[in-house]
Design an enzyme around this catalytic site. Structure first.
Site, PDB file in Angstrom:
ATOM      1  N   GLU A   1      -0.950   1.123  -5.283  1.00 44.41           N
ATOM      2  CA  GLU A   1      -0.663  -0.038  -4.477  1.00 44.41           C
ATOM      3  C   GLU A   1      -0.663  -1.252  -5.672  1.00 44.41           C
ATOM      4  OE1 GLU A   1      -3.851  -0.050  -1.602  1.00 44.41           O
ATOM      5  OE2 GLU A   1      -4.028   2.177  -1.835  1.00 44.41           O
TER       6      GLU A   1
ATOM      7  N   HIS B   1       0.912  -1.245   0.007  1.00 43.91           N
ATOM      8  CA  HIS B   1       0.135   0.088   0.053  1.00 43.91           C
ATOM      9  C   HIS B   1       0.941   1.256   0.076  1.00 43.91           C
ATOM     10  CE1 HIS B   1      -3.065   2.773   1.466  1.00 43.91           C
ATOM     11  NE2 HIS B   1      -3.977   1.934   1.844  1.00 43.91           N
TER      12      HIS B   1
HETATM   13  C1  BG6 Z   1      -6.885   2.044   0.298  1.00 48.18           C
HETATM   14  C2  BG6 Z   1      -8.242   1.865   0.039  1.00 48.18           C
HETATM   15  O1  BG6 Z   1      -6.179   0.898  -0.205  1.00 48.18           O
HETATM   16  O2  BG6 Z   1      -6.617   2.164   1.727  1.00 48.18           O
HETATM   17  C3  BG6 Z   1      -9.289   2.721   0.652  1.00 48.18           C
HETATM   18  O3  BG6 Z   1      -8.629   1.583  -1.166  1.00 48.18           O
HETATM   19  C4  BG6 Z   1      -8.976   3.037   2.141  1.00 48.18           C
HETATM   20  O4  BG6 Z   1     -10.543   2.303   0.478  1.00 48.18           O
HETATM   21  C5  BG6 Z   1      -7.317   3.357   2.082  1.00 48.18           C
HETATM   22  O5  BG6 Z   1      -9.565   4.144   2.717  1.00 48.18           O
HETATM   23  C6  BG6 Z   1      -6.900   3.507   3.798  1.00 48.18           C
HETATM   24  O6  BG6 Z   1      -7.227   2.494   4.555  1.00 48.18           O
HETATM   25  P1  BG6 Z   1      -6.775   2.594   6.025  1.00 48.18           P
HETATM   26  O7  BG6 Z   1      -7.602   1.282   6.618  1.00 48.18           O
HETATM   27  O8  BG6 Z   1      -5.459   2.542   6.221  1.00 48.18           O
HETATM   28  O9  BG6 Z   1      -7.411   3.902   6.548  1.00 48.18           O
END
Ligand code: BG6
Length: 303
Positions: free
Chosen positions: A273, A169
């Protein structure tokens, strides 16, 4: 068992790899070389910094990121495994799986030619049994050099098939979200998570001027992030990924998240990502290994 700073010291390489941290934040590995440096927390096996020579930071990290061995760290490269986003059957389970809030084990640090290679594995924890009742755990290898290479490998050592989703990510630091351009995904159909609709390929580079949350299916390779404000192009080469996610929360969602920092901090980041995101989960037979590899490199660009 998590490794103490004393136990980690045996992996140190003078003037190249050292360890920082305390009981509150957990340990991190700091790699410093003449041309580039990187910092990787054992919590989440999460890189929070990679800086090649004379470049502004490549990875974005929130000023409000928590380092408390509990909250997912906002920024760098969270490792989402063994599910991406909400768990399909248990939306109340932790978003993006259990790997980003576990303290990983450092297995080795090696110097290979001019690169430094970090090898980590996700230990089996009793507290994870409810979420992942399998012995199979991933390993991750970071190669720090003129490119930053990430290899996430899962071997199925259980006697039955396992099914998982995953993503690296990556939060990229950008000069201004509205001036960047992403190409390499124009031929990929995508699911817009904001509308739930499946969309055909856009046949044009991506620019961002509002909240964006898209899963691109079967992404081409490589993906390129052009940033004229930082006079650079970041290239994201990948193997084994069946999905690419492009995400920016924009102002309203950032304000509701609590750990994005200043109200306009979202303007300085974009997530690109690579992974295997539902419906393209990995189904792995006993004895098989699945690997995704992502290599990030930076070139100065005159635009
Ligand atoms: C992204 C998702 O990968 O991560 C989003 O597609 C999400 O929907 C974002 O809001 C952040 O996620 P988190 O759990 O780290 O707040």
């Amino acid at each position: 068992m998590t490794q103490s700073l004393e136990e980690l010291e045996k992996f140190s390489i003078p003037r190249t790899a050292s360890f920082w941290g305390d009981d509150d934040t957990g340990a991190c590995i700091h790699v410093a070389k003449s041309r580039n440096s990187a910092t990787v927390y054992l919590f989440g096996a999460q890189p929070i910094m990679w800086q090649p020579d004379e470049q502004a930071d490549v990875l974005w990290i929130s000023d409000a990121a928590e380092f408390d061995l509990h909250t997912p760290i906002r920024g760098g490269i969270p490792v989402c495994w063994p599910w991406f986003g909400s768990h399909p059957a248990h939306p109340e389970w932790p978003s993006h799986g259990i790997a980003r809030t576990a303290t990983w084990t450092l297995d080795a640090i090696e110097r290979i030619e001019t690169d430094v290679v970090l090898r980590l594995s996700l230990p089996v924890r009793e507290s994870d049994a409810k979420f992942w009742p399998h012995l199979s755990r991933p390993t991750i290898t970071y190669t720090v050099g003129d490119t930053f290479c990430i290899e996430l490998a899962t071997t199925n050592i259980d006697p039955h098939p396992i099914c998982f989703s995953q993503a690296l990510h990556t939060y990229f630091s950008v000069s201004d979200i509205e001036s960047i351009r992403i190409d390499g995904l124009e031929k990929a159909p995508f699911t817009d998570k904001l509308t739930g609709r499946k969309e055909p390929p856009a046949d044009a580079p991506i620019t961002i001027a509002a909240e964006t949350d898209r899963i691109y299916h079967r992404p081409q390779e490589p993906i390129r992030l052009h940033d004229p404000g930082f006079s650079r192009t970041i290239t994201i080469a990948h193997k084994g990924a069946t999905s690419a996610v492009v995400w920016n929360p924009w102002s309203e969602k950032s304000a509701s998240m609590g750990d994005m920092g200043e109200p306009d901090a979202y303007r300085g980041m974009v997530c690109i990502e690579t992974g295997n995101v539902p419906p393209d989960d990995v189904i792995l037979a006993p004895g098989e290994t699945h690997t995704i590899t992502t290599s990030i490199s930076v070139a100065v660009a005159a635009e």
